[in-house]
Design an enzyme around this catalytic site. Structure first.
Site, PDB file in Angstrom:
ATOM      1  N   GLU A   1      55.921  -4.040  99.266  1.00 46.89           N
ATOM      2  CA  GLU A   1      56.011  -4.278  97.760  1.00 46.89           C
ATOM      3  C   GLU A   1      55.217  -5.278  97.159  1.00 46.89           C
ATOM      4  O   GLU A   1      54.307  -5.053  96.434  1.00 46.89           O
ATOM      5  CB  GLU A   1      57.318  -4.207  97.164  1.00 46.89           C
ATOM      6  CG  GLU A   1      57.679  -4.294  95.641  1.00 46.89           C
ATOM      7  CD  GLU A   1      57.358  -2.995  95.151  1.00 46.89           C
ATOM      8  OE1 GLU A   1      57.897  -2.104  95.231  1.00 46.89           O
ATOM      9  OE2 GLU A   1      56.333  -2.502  94.479  1.00 46.89           O
TER      10      GLU A   1
ATOM     11  N   ASP B   1      51.402  -4.948  95.126  1.00 50.49           N
ATOM     12  CA  ASP B   1      51.401  -5.438  93.576  1.00 50.49           C
ATOM     13  C   ASP B   1      50.326  -6.315  93.550  1.00 50.49           C
ATOM     14  O   ASP B   1      49.692  -6.123  92.552  1.00 50.49           O
ATOM     15  CB  ASP B   1      52.807  -5.967  93.357  1.00 50.49           C
ATOM     16  CG  ASP B   1      53.991  -5.023  93.331  1.00 50.49           C
ATOM     17  OD1 ASP B   1      53.724  -3.616  93.280  1.00 50.49           O
ATOM     18  OD2 ASP B   1      55.114  -5.373  93.132  1.00 50.49           O
TER      19      ASP B   1
ATOM     20  N   SER C   1      55.639   2.083  92.247  1.00 50.22           N
ATOM     21  CA  SER C   1      55.477   0.727  92.637  1.00 50.22           C
ATOM     22  C   SER C   1      54.011   0.403  92.345  1.00 50.22           C
ATOM     23  O   SER C   1      53.985  -0.754  91.975  1.00 50.22           O
ATOM     24  CB  SER C   1      55.884   0.510  93.726  1.00 50.22           C
ATOM     25  OG  SER C   1      57.195   0.394  94.040  1.00 50.22           O
TER      26      SER C   1
ATOM     27  N   ASP D   1      45.643  12.773  79.253  1.00 47.62           N
ATOM     28  CA  ASP D   1      46.753  13.565  79.518  1.00 47.62           C
ATOM     29  C   ASP D   1      46.816  14.382  80.976  1.00 47.62           C
ATOM     30  O   ASP D   1      45.865  14.730  81.260  1.00 47.62           O
ATOM     31  CB  ASP D   1      46.504  14.796  78.555  1.00 47.62           C
ATOM     32  CG  ASP D   1      47.893  15.637  78.182  1.00 47.62           C
ATOM     33  OD1 ASP D   1      49.015  15.393  78.827  1.00 47.62           O
ATOM     34  OD2 ASP D   1      47.873  16.586  77.800  1.00 47.62           O
TER      35      ASP D   1
ATOM     36  N   GLY E   1      50.142  17.107  76.545  1.00 48.96           N
ATOM     37  CA  GLY E   1      51.240  16.065  75.759  1.00 48.96           C
ATOM     38  C   GLY E   1      51.946  15.512  76.536  1.00 48.96           C
ATOM     39  O   GLY E   1      51.838  15.499  77.774  1.00 48.96           O
TER      40      GLY E   1
ATOM     41  N   ASP F   1      55.292  14.666  78.662  1.00 47.75           N
ATOM     42  CA  ASP F   1      56.216  15.084  79.599  1.00 47.75           C
ATOM     43  C   ASP F   1      56.828  14.004  80.477  1.00 47.75           C
ATOM     44  O   ASP F   1      56.482  12.930  80.591  1.00 47.75           O
ATOM     45  CB  ASP F   1      55.561  16.013  80.552  1.00 47.75           C
ATOM     46  CG  ASP F   1      54.401  15.529  81.423  1.00 47.75           C
ATOM     47  OD1 ASP F   1      54.595  14.580  82.118  1.00 47.75           O
ATOM     48  OD2 ASP F   1      52.907  15.620  80.966  1.00 47.75           O
TER      49      ASP F   1
END
Ligand SMILES: *[C@@H]1O[C@H](CO)[C@@H](O)[C@H](O)[C@H]1NC(C)=O
Ligand SMILES: *[C@@H]1O[C@H](CO)[C@@H](O)[C@H](O)[C@H]1NC(C)=O
Ligand SMILES: *[C@@H]1O[C@H](CO)[C@@H](O)[C@H](O)[C@H]1NC(C)=O
Ligand SMILES: *[C@@H]1O[C@H](CO)[C@@H](O)[C@H](O)[C@H]1NC(C)=O
Ligand SMILES: *[C@@H]1O[C@H](CO)[C@@H](O)[C@H](O)[C@H]1NC(C)=O
Ligand SMILES: *[C@@H]1O[C@H](CO)[C@@H](O)[C@H](O)[C@H]1NC(C)=O
Length: 654
Positions: A326, A330, A571, A612, A631, A633
């Protein structure tokens, strides 16, 4: 106070337990109960009566009913006071509890035999703290404390099943800890751990866990089995890729091409991007360097600015994808994307207890303690958790990205609402809080869903959808995961991620729908209503839907433990989205403006600044989940960033 003192359960205190008779017959009501989902923690022995508990009483704050009004004031593009963020002093003044709440709670404590002086009010006035024996607290809260043990992992935790407060105090107290919340890291240390694993065994275990959807270690942020971290894919021996291969491997160059993102600038050298990691998760500089050599040569040898929160440590004892994946993911991508801006790492929690989101909030929210009390404020009162650098000890960066999360059902509603309000306050002060939305589609961490009868977690083959927290808090920006389909290019629209992971998303069972997303969510139900009803999720159209936005979350070429492998997960999406916001802040600062702060109202009012996403699903709980449609969701939100459009929009605002 240092909870580790408590942890060892060694402290004993001879306190005369002389209950004064109550002045009036008081009716007590249940204030909070252990969430039904936490059935994997079972009771063992009673906690000894003489042990000391560091009690914190969270007082109800005033003016929270006006929170939406206030936050829109500084963050809605139509507001006259857009960008006029609040000082910590103003935040404290506005929300600190009424004097009546403080007085009533203090009176109650005194009537129950807690001598005045033992209970202390924090300088933010939002917490009353005291050290009390288990006997005292049990009497006060009409409860019993037990040591709980996790059924599969063997960890211990101190908690009660439920607790009571006098009915005249219900509206004056948000919550009391330690009680029913299993993220307060109040337990014995992590004994009975699994035997040490070699890296291969560790990876094998992780794979098996994914396959069998084994119960993850809920409530232990940063732990290798928390279920929230990225998922590892193939090892890559030749990491030299071209933009034509972004469907197979994502590099910083792929992300720049996807989102039309320019390199960073150094116009405001104090503008850094905050990345939060929870111990024992840790980065290794040699991994960063392997990555930078390949993708960002000027960064070789450079580390993030490291803030060690709550005795945070960068452990190097255990090194594997589960311990380093992780942080590597990152930091490598965020640092490359924002260069020459820097990243600030908040490394939270020690090796014994780890930490919860509240520890992080305590450390950056200056309003908790620096107001009035200033540096002379008693750090033990403000931050009863272990903290060498206590409450408000660190400046909050203007953008903070966290890729850890709970299931909403892991924690109680009162607890989540209180924490969510802290994100609201950070927004008022100009901070953008970004969280990943989860990797299990409509299911929770580890693929678990909620049994409709018992409300406990099940194995995920059926049941109620299991939304994540804090993504479901309306005052954070929740980021879902997308992918480039095999054979597609960076020019083709992305799909919801369905490679290794499914983008987390859905509807909250705790938080009402914020006004800013009302028309987007209404349009979703009007045009693309999913084929499920209330048996699967709260379809009242009155609750918060998440995520808000998305970014690529598949095939990240990450250097972990000396080699490149592929990482998958929302993540990855959260720090990438946060990086772009930090780049935009830099431009605003250079133009003499303030940071963007809470961005959701502006984004929902301007969906054209996002690409989108209209393809893909987020299966879970034996269903296909939701579909990505035209749009907004509940799996890709409004879409992925169109950086130039987003930058132009935010630069056009005051
Ligand atoms: C509780 O005890 C700890 C450890 O002795 C101390 O540091 C802290 O100040 C105490 N807190 C209160 C509210 O008295
Ligand atoms: C590393 O793993 C061993 C064996 O599981 C454990 O005893 C030790 O506490 C771990 N260290 C850290 C820093 O997590
Ligand atoms: C950075 O912060 C320091 C200390 O707060 C301040 O003195 C300095 O002017 C800041 N620099 C910039 C470029 O904003
Ligand atoms: C999951 O639980 C259901 C209901 O208890 C059971 O029928 C099913 O066999 C379980 N599936 C797995 C893969 O364990
Ligand atoms: C991508 O498509 C190619 C050609 O159809 C195929 O050979 C390859 O295995 C696919 N890769 C993945 C990861 O699915
Ligand atoms: C759905 O949310 C609404 C609004 O919070 C609430 O009134 C309703 O009871 C919820 N429905 C279910 C089935 O939980």
């Amino acid at each position: 106070m240092r909870l580790s003192t408590f942890l060892g359960l060694i402290a004993t205190l001879a306190v005369a337990v002389d209950a004064k008779p109550l002045r009036r017959a008081t009716k007590h009501v249940v204030h909070e109960e252990k969430p039904a989902a936490r059935r994997n923690w079972f009771k063992t022995s009673r906690l000894h009566q003489s042990k000391i508990l560091p009690v914190r009483i969270g007082l109800t704050q005033k003016n929270l009913d006006r929170a939406e009004e206030f936050i829109y004031g500084v963050s809605h593009p139509d507001s006259d006071s857009y960008g006029k963020h609040w000082s910590p002093e103003k935040v404290v003044d506005m929300f600190s509890p009424k004097q009546q709440s403080i007085d009533l709670v203090m009176e109650w404590l005194e009537a129950e035999g807690i001598q005045p002086g033992r209970a202390k009010l924090s300088s933010s006035k939002t917490w009353i703290s005291l050290n009390a024996t288990v006997a005292e607290v049990e009497r006060l809260l009409k409860t019993q404390y037990h040591v709980y043990k996790h059924d599969t992992l063997g960890h211990h935790h101190v908690a009660c099943d439920k607790y009571h407060v006098p009915d005249h105090l219900v509206d004056h107290i948000d919550l009391i800890t330690p009680t029913v919340h299993f993220d307060q890291r109040l337990g014995h240390d992590r004994t009975n751990k699994k035997v040490p694993l070699s890296e291969d065994q560790d990876n094998e275990l992780r794979k098996r866990m994914l396959q069998r959807r084994q119960i993850p270690e809920h409530g232990i942020l940063g732990s290798p089995n928390s279920g929230f971290g990225p998922k590892q894919g193939a090892t890559i021996t030749n990491a030299l890729v071209s933009l034509a291969e972004c469907d197979q491997m994502i590099t910083p160059a792929c992300l720049r091409a996807l989102y039309a993102t320019p390199p960073g600038t150094l116009a405001a050298s104090n503008n850094t991007l905050g990345i939060v990691e929870y111990t024992p998760q840790a980065f290794l500089q040699k991994d960063l360097d392997i990555f930078f050599e390949q993708f960002a040569p000027p960064l070789v040898g450079q580390a993030p600015i490291v803030n060690l929160v709550d005795n945070g440590v960068l452990q190097t004892e255990n090194q594997s994808f589960n311990f380093n994946g992780e942080s590597a993911l990152d930091l490598e991508f965020a640092m490359a994307l924002i260069y020459p801006q820097r990243a600030t790492l908040y490394q939270v929690g020690d090796l014994v207890q780890g930490a919860s989101f509240n520890n992080f909030l305590d450390s950056v929210d200056a309003s908790y303690c620096t107001f009035e009390g200033g540096n002379s404020a008693d750090p033990n009162v403000d931050s009863p958790y272990p903290s060498s650098v206590g409450c408000g000890g660190f400046a909050a960066t203007k953008v903070i990205s966290t890729s850890y999360g709970y299931n909403e059902a892991d924690l109680g509603a009162r607890y989540e609402q209180r924490q969510c309000n802290e994100y609201m306050k950070l927004g008022l002060m100009g901070v953008t809080t970004v969280y990943s939305s989860g990797d299990y589609g409509v299911a929770g961490n580890g693929g678990q869903c909620i049994d409709p009868l018992t409300l406990a977690f099940n194995n995920g083959t059926d049941g109620i959808f299991n939304p994540s927290f804090p993504g479901s808090c309306p005052y954070v920006t929740s980021v879902g995961a997308t992918q480039i389909l095999n054979g597609s290019s960076v020019r083709t629209p992305e799909s919801a991620c369905q490679d290794v992971i499914f983008s987390g998303g859905g509807f909250s069972n705790v938080f009402a729908m914020p006004d800013y997303q009302k028309s987007a969510v209404d349009a979703y139900f009007a045009n693309s209503a999913p084929p499920y009803g209330a048996e699967r999720f709260n379809n009242s159209r009155a609750v918060r839907g998440f995520p808000d936005v998305s970014a690529n979350g598949a095939n990240y070429l990450t250097a972990v433990n000396d080699k490149f492998s592929l990482s998958f997960g929302a993540s990855a999406s959260a720090p990438v989205f946060a990086s772009l916001i930090s780049l935009i802040n830099e431009k605003r600062l250079a133009a003499g403006k303030g940071p963007v702060g809470f961005i959701n109202p502006t984004l929902y009012a301007n969906p054209q600044v996002l690409n989108d996403v209209r393809n893909g699903n987020n299966p879970g709980c034996g269903t296909d989940g939701f579909s990505a449609v035209e749009g907004w969701d509940p799996l890709t939100g409004l879409g992925t960033p169109n950086y130039p459009a987003m930058e132009a929009l935010f630069l056009s605002l005051p």
